[in-house]
Scaffold this motif. Structure first.
Motif, PDB file in Angstrom:
ATOM      1  N   PHE A 159      -1.360  -8.362  -9.152  1.00 28.90           N
ATOM      2  CA  PHE A 159      -0.703  -7.063  -9.317  1.00 28.90           C
ATOM      3  C   PHE A 159       0.789  -7.333  -9.423  1.00 28.90           C
ATOM      4  O   PHE A 159       1.428  -7.739  -8.460  1.00 28.90           O
ATOM      5  N   LEU A 170       5.916  -4.409  -1.162  1.00 25.67           N
ATOM      6  CA  LEU A 170       4.804  -5.194  -1.712  1.00 25.67           C
ATOM      7  C   LEU A 170       5.335  -6.344  -2.559  1.00 25.67           C
ATOM      8  O   LEU A 170       6.211  -6.158  -3.403  1.00 25.67           O
ATOM      9  N   ARG A 176      -4.890 -12.732  -5.868  1.00 29.16           N
ATOM     10  CA  ARG A 176      -5.236 -11.955  -4.679  1.00 29.16           C
ATOM     11  C   ARG A 176      -6.732 -11.692  -4.701  1.00 29.16           C
ATOM     12  O   ARG A 176      -7.407 -11.962  -5.695  1.00 29.16           O
ATOM     13  N   ALA A 222      -4.842  -5.098 -12.608  1.00 34.61           N
ATOM     14  CA  ALA A 222      -4.866  -4.007 -11.612  1.00 34.61           C
ATOM     15  C   ALA A 222      -6.293  -3.483 -11.606  1.00 34.61           C
ATOM     16  O   ALA A 222      -7.044  -3.675 -12.576  1.00 34.61           O
ATOM     17  N   LEU A 223      -6.645  -2.799 -10.543  1.00 35.70           N
ATOM     18  CA  LEU A 223      -7.983  -2.192 -10.511  1.00 35.70           C
ATOM     19  C   LEU A 223      -8.130  -1.213 -11.678  1.00 35.70           C
ATOM     20  O   LEU A 223      -9.207  -1.085 -12.276  1.00 35.70           O
ATOM     21  N   GLN A 224      -7.014  -0.541 -12.022  1.00 36.31           N
ATOM     22  CA  GLN A 224      -7.053   0.393 -13.151  1.00 36.31           C
ATOM     23  C   GLN A 224      -7.563  -0.308 -14.402  1.00 36.31           C
ATOM     24  O   GLN A 224      -8.418   0.218 -15.141  1.00 36.31           O
ATOM     25  N   ASN A 250      -9.314   0.798  -3.359  1.00 33.83           N
ATOM     26  CA  ASN A 250      -8.842  -0.588  -3.432  1.00 33.83           C
ATOM     27  C   ASN A 250      -8.870  -1.124  -1.997  1.00 33.83           C
ATOM     28  O   ASN A 250      -8.024  -0.790  -1.188  1.00 33.83           O
ATOM     29  N   ILE A 280      -8.225   4.642  -6.580  1.00 37.18           N
ATOM     30  CA  ILE A 280      -8.005   4.592  -8.021  1.00 37.18           C
ATOM     31  C   ILE A 280      -9.151   5.342  -8.681  1.00 37.18           C
ATOM     32  O   ILE A 280     -10.324   4.978  -8.497  1.00 37.18           O
TER      33      ILE A 280
HETATM   34  O1  LIG Z   1      -4.845  -2.720  -8.517  1.00 33.11           O
HETATM   35  C1  LIG Z   1      -3.908  -2.105  -7.951  1.00 33.11           C
HETATM   36  N1  LIG Z   1      -3.507  -0.909  -8.439  1.00 33.11           N
HETATM   37  C2  LIG Z   1      -2.497  -0.185  -7.869  1.00 33.11           C
HETATM   38  O2  LIG Z   1      -2.163   0.930  -8.344  1.00 33.11           O
HETATM   39  C3  LIG Z   1      -1.879  -0.732  -6.737  1.00 33.11           C
HETATM   40  N2  LIG Z   1      -0.876  -0.290  -5.931  1.00 33.11           N
HETATM   41  C4  LIG Z   1      -0.713  -1.221  -4.963  1.00 33.11           C
HETATM   42  O3  LIG Z   1       0.118  -1.128  -4.022  1.00 33.11           O
HETATM   43  N3  LIG Z   1      -1.565  -2.257  -5.138  1.00 33.11           N
HETATM   44  C5  LIG Z   1      -2.312  -1.974  -6.253  1.00 33.11           C
HETATM   45  N4  LIG Z   1      -3.320  -2.635  -6.857  1.00 33.11           N
END
Ligand SMILES: O=c1[nH]c(=O)c2[nH]c(=O)[nH]c2[nH]1
Length: 303
Positions: A159, A170, A176, A222-224, A250, A280
Motif C-alpha cells: 500500500f 502509516l 505486507r 490495495a484491497l480496492q 481489511n 472496503i
Molecule cells: O488496501 C488498502 N486500502 C486502503 O484504503 C487502505 N487504507 C489504509 O490505511 N490501508 C489500506 N489498505
C-alpha cells in the motif's frame, strides 16, 4: 470496621493475543495463526492487599513473550503453550503455575488454476452461502452471494502512493499481509433467470473459485484493486452475471517490533488486530446491465 477477608483463587494475564507467524524461508510460505491467553498463578496477595506490584509480571510482558516466542515458530499449540508455561514458572520463582490457552485457526492453500498457491490461503471452516429472490411484477431477480470467505496472502501486497497529511502515520510498504473476510453478492441477468438456464450450484462453485484466484494471482496495490481483479474474473467467465458487490474488512496484520527483545522480525510475526478495520466496499457492473429494480433493497452493508 471492615471485616477481615482473605484472597481466594486468582490468576491474571493477557487474554486473546492474536499472533500470526509466517514462515518464509522459501517462496512457499507456511502460516500459523493462534489466539493465545496467558494467565499466571502464585502468591499475589501483596498486589491485592497492599498495592505492591513487586511480583506482578505485567500482562504486557506476558503479551510480548507470546510474540517473541512465536519468532521461533509455533509448532503445535500444545508445544507453544508448554514453552510459555515452562518459561514463566522458571523465570519468576513466585509464579507457581498458570493457565495458558490457545485457539488455532486453520488455513488451507488456495487452489488457483488447479495448483496450490505458495502464499495465498483460505481459512478452513469456510463461508456461508446466501441467496435472495425478489419478484416485482413480471420481473424476477436472483442475487446469490457468500460471506465470511476469509482469505490471506502473506506477500505480494502493498500500500503506497497515498496522500499524506499531518495525521498520517502509516508507513508505505510493498510487502505486507493482505487479509479479508469476503462478503460478495452477485446479481444474475434477468433474461438468464427467466429462461431458467442457470445452474446455480455450479455457478456458485465457479464464482467462489474465481474470487479465490482473483485474490491470489496478482500483486495487490490495495484491497480496492484486488476487488476489481476478483470482479473482472467473475464477469469475464459468467456472462449471465450482471453485477457484483463486495464488502470486505481489511483485517490488519501489524509487524510486531521484536527489537526490544534482541530479535529481528523480517515480516514473520504479526499482531492480527480485530478492530478497527478498514472497510472496503465496491460494486462492479457491466456497462449495460438489466434493470435491477429494487432487488438490492434490504441487503445491508452494500453501496
Ligand atoms: O488496501 C488498502 N486500502 C486502503 O484504503 C487502505 N487504507 C489504509 O490505511 N490501508 C489500506 N489498505
Amino acid at each position: 470496621m471492615s471485616s477481615k477477608i482473605v484472597l481466594g483463587k486468582n490468576q491474571y494475564g493477557k487474554a486473546e493475543n492474536r499472533v500470526v507467524k509466517i514462515t518464509r524461508d522459501t517462496d512457499r510460505h507456511e502460516i500459523e495463526d493462534l489466539n493465545v491467553t496467558s494467565q499466571l498463578r502464585g502468591d499475589f496477595s501483596a498486589a491485592h492487599f497492599e498495592g505492591d506490584n513487586g511480583r506482578v509480571v505485567p500482562t504486557d510482558t506476558q503479551k510480548n513473550t507470546v510474540y517473541a516466542f512465536a519468532r521461533d515458530g509455533i509448532g503445535s499449540p500444545e508445544e507453544f503453550l508448554l514453552r510459555l508455561a515452562k518459561h514463566f514458572t522458571s523465570e519468576f520463582d513466585w509464579v507457581t503455575g498458570g493457565r495458558w490457552e490457545a485457539e488455532q485457526y486453520a488455513w488451507e492453500r488456495i487452489i488457483a488454476n488447479g495448483k496450490e498457491h505458495d502464499h495465498s490461503f483460505v481459512r478452513k471452516g469456510q463461508e456461508v452461502r446466501n441467496a435472495v429472490v425478489v419478484r416485482e411484477g413480471d420481473s424476477t431477480y436472483v442475487i446469490s452471494g457468500l460471506s465470511d470467505l476469509t482469505v490471506l496472502k502473506s506477500t505480494q501486497s502493498g500500500f503506497e502512493g497515498y496522500p499524506k497529511d499531518k495525521y498520517t502515520t502509516l508507513q508505505e510498504t510493498s510487502d505486507r499481509i493482505l487479509a479479508t473476510a469476503v462478503s460478495a453478492r452477485w446479481r444474475y441477468n434477468n433474461d438468464a433467470v427467466a429462461e431458467g438456464r442457470i445452474d446455480y450450484n455450479a455457478a456458485y462453485e465457479s464464482v467462489k473459485a474465481l474470487l479465490l484466484e482473483g485474490f491470489s494471482e496478482q500483486y495487490s496495490k490495495a484491497l480496492q484493486e484486488t476487488l476489481y481483479q476478483m470482479a473482472q474474473k467473475v464477469l469475464d467467465a459468467h456472462p449471465e452475471i450482471d453485477e457484483l458487490r463486495f464488502s470486505t474488512p481489511n483485517k490488519h496484520h501489524f509487524v510486531v517490533d521484536l527489537s526490544p527483545f534482541g530479535l529481528d522480525n523480517p515480516n514473520e510475526v504479526f499482531f492480527a488486530a480485530d478492530r478497527p478495520y478498514g472497510l472496503i466496499e465496491a460494486n462492479f457492473e457491466r456497462d449495460l446491465i438489466s434493470d435491477p429494480g429494487n432487488a438490492w433493497d434490504g441487503i445491508a452493508g452494500f453501496c
